[in-house]
Write a protein that holds these residues in place. Structure first.
Motif, mmCIF file in Angstrom:
data_model
loop_
_atom_site.group_PDB
_atom_site.id
_atom_site.type_symbol
_atom_site.label_atom_id
_atom_site.label_comp_id
_atom_site.label_asym_id
_atom_site.label_seq_id
_atom_site.Cartn_x
_atom_site.Cartn_y
_atom_site.Cartn_z
ATOM 1 N N ARG A 168 0.842 -1.211 0.000
ATOM 2 C CA ARG A 168 0.000 0.000 0.000
ATOM 3 C C ARG A 168 0.878 1.262 0.000
ATOM 4 O O ARG A 168 0.655 2.204 -0.749
ATOM 5 N N ASN A 180 -2.181 -0.609 -5.125
ATOM 6 C CA ASN A 180 -2.981 -0.093 -4.012
ATOM 7 C C ASN A 180 -4.008 -1.116 -3.533
ATOM 8 O O ASN A 180 -5.152 -1.132 -3.958
ATOM 9 N N SER A 183 -6.064 -2.952 2.106
ATOM 10 C CA SER A 183 -5.554 -3.526 3.364
ATOM 11 C C SER A 183 -6.632 -3.538 4.453
ATOM 12 O O SER A 183 -6.764 -4.510 5.200
#
Length: 409
Positions: A168, A180, A183
């Motif tokens: 990330r 990206n 998470s």
């Protein structure tokens, strides 16, 4: 007025709370503060100028994600003592302290045969002695010697907080949006079954995205051909400096860098000679850059040319292939380099590097990602996903690099 925690404003995750006590003491510790002087992505800024973030920022981010994961797992009825939560947070905070300047460059050149993970453990044990055993539990979790094995998986596993942060964060700072990952979504989907981390079936698409993003980030950022070429240039520069130092030549270097240039440090010596760890702790990116700027003017043509290449960004030319480059091609480059730079063919070796690099997206043999279904059964991601073919998913990709000095212009 005293506060229960300190707040760090992180550009990726926003406000991160560091509780007073052991964790705050670790963040302030010189061993952890040293990471503020080591870039997370080493030399990747030659390709992505925004990649200037540090290993300290990454360690704080991984700590934050660990706190979130512990909160999520506890909310789902997995009993985690406060002491275990603090220990696993300490372990992730310290997981990268064994990194040297420019990451693996140091492992290839100044120190041989010892990994940054082992150095991290040595440093954790050292801090533990200073702190009268407060890290004993964190070390047991880090070494996977604690009965709750899922805690170790959070520190080191397919879905550890280290990976969730660096993908990330590196995506954010490089601007490579494909990395990206979600998470927060992955952490929301985590649970524990039979003392192993599992992912609820609702999270399967987030895991597919995570594995794809990891593959893209490896070949697009971490193993980008220009970054590889720059790293090989630095490796060869340090090897030349080391050769000259071992011959008795006086080179400008900080005391810490001089120690590693003038001594042949292998794993056995690193483990047994306390001077090695002391000098390692004094090393960061600045030692290397300062030395390179001075070496640009050294009378040794090989060292000065390579150093100028690093400082002025005159990098190795690089070619990539799926098969090894023929020996005749290497010999031709060596002879032409020797002739053009007016050096010996032996010295010309420093202007050529032929690494080969292997990477795969997922290795179920390491630590498979298990998907949890509503009826309580689990299946590995390779079996559960309708998007991935397991053979494709775990197939190792090997690339051969030919890095050499640009002779034109």
């Amino acid at each position: 007025m005293s506060y229960a925690s300190k707040i760090i404003n992180d550009p990726v995750f926003g406000f991160i709370k560091i509780p007073r006590g052991l964790l705050y003491d670790l963040v302030c510790h010189p061993v952890v503060q040293r990471l503020t002087r080591i870039r997370q992505l080493g030399l990747s800024s030659v390709v992505y100028p925004g990649a200037q973030h540090t290993r300290f920022q990454h360690s704080i981010g991984a700590f934050h994600l660990m706190s979130e994961a512990i909160r999520e797992l506890t909310a789902k009825g997995n009993f985690i003592f406060d002491s275990e939560a603090e220990a696993v947070e300490a372990a992730i905070l310290l997981h990268d302290v064994g990194h040297g300047p420019f990451s693996h460059v140091l492992e290839d050149t100044l120190v041989r045969g010892i990994s940054h993970e082992e150095i991290s453990l040595m440093l954790m044990e050292r801090i533990n002695r200073e702190m009268n055993g407060q890290l004993t539990l964190a070390i047991r979790i880090f070494r996977d010697e604690y009965p709750k094995r899922f805690l170790h998986q959070l520190v080191s596993g397919q879905l550890d907080m280290d990976r969730l942060d660096y993908l990330r964060r590196d995506s954010f700072y490089t601007g490579v949006s494909e990395g990206n990952i979600g998470s927060a979504r992955i952490i929301k989907m985590l649970d524990v079954r039979d003392d192993r981390l599992v992912v609820e079936s609702k999270g399967i698409y987030s895991i597919e995205n995570f594995l794809t993003a990891r593959r893209l980030m490896y070949w697009q950022v971490y193993l980008h051909k220009t970054s590889v070429a720059c790293e090989r240039l630095l490796v060869n520069t340090l090897l030349r400096a080391k050769e000259l130092s071992l011959r008795g030549e006086e080179l400008f270097a900080s005391p810490a860098l001089r120690f590693f240039l003038c001594n042949d440090v292998d794993a056995t010596r690193f483990r047994t000679d306390p001077e090695c760890l002391e000098n390692f702790l004094a090393l960061d990116d600045n030692d290397v850059w300062t030395a390179l700027k001075v070496w640009m003017h050294h009378p040794d043509k090989v060292l000065s040319t390579l150093s100028r290449g690093m400082v002025d960004r005159r990098l190795f030319k690089v070619e990539v292939s799926t098969t090894p480059f023929p020996e005749e091609r290497r010999q031709d480059i060596l002879l032409r380099t020797a002739h053009t730079l007016d050096i010996t063919p032996e010295e010309a070796r420093y202007f050529l590097s032929t690494p080969d690099i292997e990477s795969n997206m997922y290795n179920p043999a390491d630590d498979s990602i298990e998907i949890l279904y509503g009826d309580g059964t689990t299946r590995g991601i390779a079996e559960a996903s309708d998007m991935f073919d397991i053979a494709l998913l775990s197939r190792k990709v090997r690339k051969y690099f030919l890095c050499y000095w640009r002779l034109e212009g």
